[in-house]
Motif scaffolding. Structure first.
Motif, PDB file in Angstrom:
ATOM      1  N   ILE A   3      30.692   6.530  -4.904  1.00 38.22           N
ATOM      2  CA  ILE A   3      29.379   6.114  -5.390  1.00 38.22           C
ATOM      3  C   ILE A   3      28.404   5.958  -4.231  1.00 38.22           C
ATOM      4  N   ILE A   4      28.860   5.417  -3.115  1.00 38.20           N
ATOM      5  CA  ILE A   4      27.997   5.236  -1.952  1.00 38.20           C
ATOM      6  C   ILE A   4      27.457   6.585  -1.481  1.00 38.20           C
ATOM      7  N   GLU A   5      28.326   7.564  -1.342  1.00 45.42           N
ATOM      8  CA  GLU A   5      27.900   8.892  -0.878  1.00 45.42           C
ATOM      9  C   GLU A   5      26.945   9.540  -1.870  1.00 45.42           C
ATOM     10  N   ALA A   6      27.204   9.371  -3.162  1.00 43.43           N
ATOM     11  CA  ALA A   6      26.314   9.941  -4.178  1.00 43.43           C
ATOM     12  C   ALA A   6      24.926   9.304  -4.097  1.00 43.43           C
ATOM     13  N   LEU A   7      24.872   7.998  -3.902  1.00 43.54           N
ATOM     14  CA  LEU A   7      23.586   7.312  -3.781  1.00 43.54           C
ATOM     15  C   LEU A   7      22.836   7.765  -2.533  1.00 43.54           C
ATOM     16  N   LYS A   8      23.553   7.977  -1.448  1.00 43.92           N
ATOM     17  CA  LYS A   8      22.912   8.458  -0.220  1.00 43.92           C
ATOM     18  C   LYS A   8      22.303   9.846  -0.426  1.00 43.92           C
ATOM     19  N   LEU A   9      22.991  10.713  -1.168  1.00 39.57           N
ATOM     20  CA  LEU A   9      22.453  12.047  -1.445  1.00 39.57           C
ATOM     21  C   LEU A   9      21.164  11.968  -2.264  1.00 39.57           C
ATOM     22  N   VAL A  10      21.109  11.040  -3.210  1.00 39.73           N
ATOM     23  CA  VAL A  10      19.896  10.864  -4.010  1.00 39.73           C
ATOM     24  C   VAL A  10      18.783  10.291  -3.139  1.00 39.73           C
ATOM     25  N   GLU A  11      19.099   9.301  -2.293  1.00 38.98           N
ATOM     26  CA  GLU A  11      18.099   8.709  -1.405  1.00 38.98           C
ATOM     27  C   GLU A  11      17.496   9.752  -0.473  1.00 38.98           C
ATOM     28  N   GLU A  12      18.319  10.685   0.001  1.00 34.61           N
ATOM     29  CA  GLU A  12      17.858  11.720   0.928  1.00 34.61           C
ATOM     30  C   GLU A  12      17.154  12.863   0.208  1.00 34.61           C
ATOM     31  N   GLY A  13      17.157  12.850  -1.122  1.00 30.83           N
ATOM     32  CA  GLY A  13      16.484  13.881  -1.897  1.00 30.83           C
ATOM     33  C   GLY A  13      17.264  15.186  -2.005  1.00 30.83           C
ATOM     34  N   VAL A  14      18.563  15.131  -1.729  1.00 28.24           N
ATOM     35  CA  VAL A  14      19.399  16.329  -1.788  1.00 28.24           C
ATOM     36  C   VAL A  14      19.641  16.769  -3.230  1.00 28.24           C
ATOM     37  N   ALA A  15      19.830  15.818  -4.128  1.00 27.34           N
ATOM     38  CA  ALA A  15      20.129  16.133  -5.533  1.00 27.34           C
ATOM     39  C   ALA A  15      19.709  14.963  -6.413  1.00 27.34           C
ATOM     40  N   THR A  16      19.665  15.231  -7.708  1.00 25.33           N
ATOM     41  CA  THR A  16      19.368  14.172  -8.678  1.00 25.33           C
ATOM     42  C   THR A  16      20.689  13.587  -9.178  1.00 25.33           C
ATOM     43  N   PRO A  17      20.658  12.405  -9.756  1.00 27.34           N
ATOM     44  CA  PRO A  17      21.889  11.839 -10.322  1.00 27.34           C
ATOM     45  C   PRO A  17      22.531  12.753 -11.365  1.00 27.34           C
ATOM     46  N   GLU A  18      21.722  13.383 -12.197  1.00 28.81           N
ATOM     47  CA  GLU A  18      22.258  14.271 -13.232  1.00 28.81           C
ATOM     48  C   GLU A  18      22.981  15.464 -12.603  1.00 28.81           C
ATOM     49  N   HIS A  19      22.371  16.039 -11.557  1.00 32.33           N
ATOM     50  CA  HIS A  19      22.990  17.185 -10.887  1.00 32.33           C
ATOM     51  C   HIS A  19      24.314  16.801 -10.227  1.00 32.33           C
ATOM     52  N   LEU A  20      24.346  15.629  -9.606  1.00 35.91           N
ATOM     53  CA  LEU A  20      25.583  15.191  -8.957  1.00 35.91           C
ATOM     54  C   LEU A  20      26.687  14.916  -9.977  1.00 35.91           C
ATOM     55  N   ASP A  21      26.337  14.307 -11.105  1.00 45.53           N
ATOM     56  CA  ASP A  21      27.338  14.075 -12.150  1.00 45.53           C
ATOM     57  C   ASP A  21      27.906  15.403 -12.652  1.00 45.53           C
ATOM     58  N   THR A  22      27.026  16.362 -12.889  1.00 41.90           N
ATOM     59  CA  THR A  22      27.466  17.677 -13.373  1.00 41.90           C
ATOM     60  C   THR A  22      28.321  18.381 -12.330  1.00 41.90           C
ATOM     61  N   ALA A  23      27.885  18.337 -11.068  1.00 40.68           N
ATOM     62  CA  ALA A  23      28.639  18.999  -9.993  1.00 40.68           C
ATOM     63  C   ALA A  23      30.034  18.403  -9.846  1.00 40.68           C
ATOM     64  N   CYS A  24      30.155  17.089  -9.946  1.00 37.26           N
ATOM     65  CA  CYS A  24      31.471  16.446  -9.815  1.00 37.26           C
ATOM     66  C   CYS A  24      32.379  16.786 -10.995  1.00 37.26           C
ATOM     67  N   ARG A  25      31.806  16.848 -12.182  1.00 40.50           N
ATOM     68  CA  ARG A  25      32.615  17.188 -13.361  1.00 40.50           C
ATOM     69  C   ARG A  25      33.044  18.651 -13.338  1.00 40.50           C
ATOM     70  N   LEU A  26      32.092  19.544 -13.124  1.00 36.19           N
ATOM     71  CA  LEU A  26      32.405  20.973 -13.202  1.00 36.19           C
ATOM     72  C   LEU A  26      33.016  21.520 -11.915  1.00 36.19           C
ATOM     73  N   GLY A  27      32.479  21.095 -10.777  1.00 37.00           N
ATOM     74  CA  GLY A  27      32.944  21.640  -9.501  1.00 37.00           C
ATOM     75  C   GLY A  27      34.209  20.999  -8.959  1.00 37.00           C
ATOM     76  N   LEU A  28      34.357  19.704  -9.175  1.00 37.06           N
ATOM     77  CA  LEU A  28      35.518  18.984  -8.639  1.00 37.06           C
ATOM     78  C   LEU A  28      36.562  18.664  -9.702  1.00 37.06           C
ATOM     79  N   GLY A  29      36.204  18.872 -10.960  1.00 38.77           N
ATOM     80  CA  GLY A  29      37.153  18.602 -12.037  1.00 38.77           C
ATOM     81  C   GLY A  29      37.311  17.123 -12.363  1.00 38.77           C
ATOM     82  N   HIS A  30      36.350  16.297 -11.931  1.00 39.33           N
ATOM     83  CA  HIS A  30      36.420  14.873 -12.249  1.00 39.33           C
ATOM     84  C   HIS A  30      36.056  14.659 -13.719  1.00 39.33           C
ATOM     85  N   PRO A  31      36.667  13.707 -14.370  1.00 39.93           N
ATOM     86  CA  PRO A  31      36.339  13.460 -15.778  1.00 39.93           C
ATOM     87  C   PRO A  31      34.955  12.835 -15.963  1.00 39.93           C
TER      88      PRO A  31
END
Length: 118
Positions: A3-31
């Motif tokens: 969660i810390i790393e995901a929040l840092k990515l949003v703070e830095e403007g790298v991705a949106t929360p929705e994009h990160l959730d989708t990337a983790c589910r589809l790209g990493l196979g997280h539920p």
């Protein structure tokens, strides 16, 4: 740390929360993605856990400012909802029991009406 790393990515403007959730589910196979997880367990709990890990391990686990701002602004509840204080003087178990009784009464009324229609 997830969660810390995901929040840092949003703070830095790298991705949106929705994009990160989708990337983790589809790209990493997280539920579930990090922000969906944070909504499920509440932001308040995330801050508390990260503060405990920071004290125990290192500054690496310091809660990101974005998360602390969210909780200070009153959005510590799940699903991005504001936290609501319990009504004063009514213990939660009494409120919950009353809510269950109202639901059961409504269900029996609906069932009676359905049987009468048949």
């Amino acid at each position: 740390m997830f969660i810390i790393e995901a929040l840092k990515l949003v703070e830095e403007g790298v991705a949106t929360p929705e994009h990160l959730d989708t990337a983790c589910r589809l790209g990493l196979g997280h539920p579930i993605g990090p922000f969906a997880l944070m909504d499920a367990v509440t932001s308040n709990l995330c801050v508390q856990a990260q503060e405990i890990m920071q004290e125990s391990y290192s500054e690496r686990f310091r809660p990101p400012p974005l998360l602390k701002q969210r909780v200070r602004a009153g959005y510590g509840g799940g699903k991005g909802k504001p936290t609501r204080p319990a009504p004063v003087g009514i213990p939660s178990r009494i409120r919950d029991t009353a809510r269950r009784r109202r639901s059961a009464a409504h269900a029996s009324t609906t069932l009676s009406a359905t049987i009468a229609d048949v």
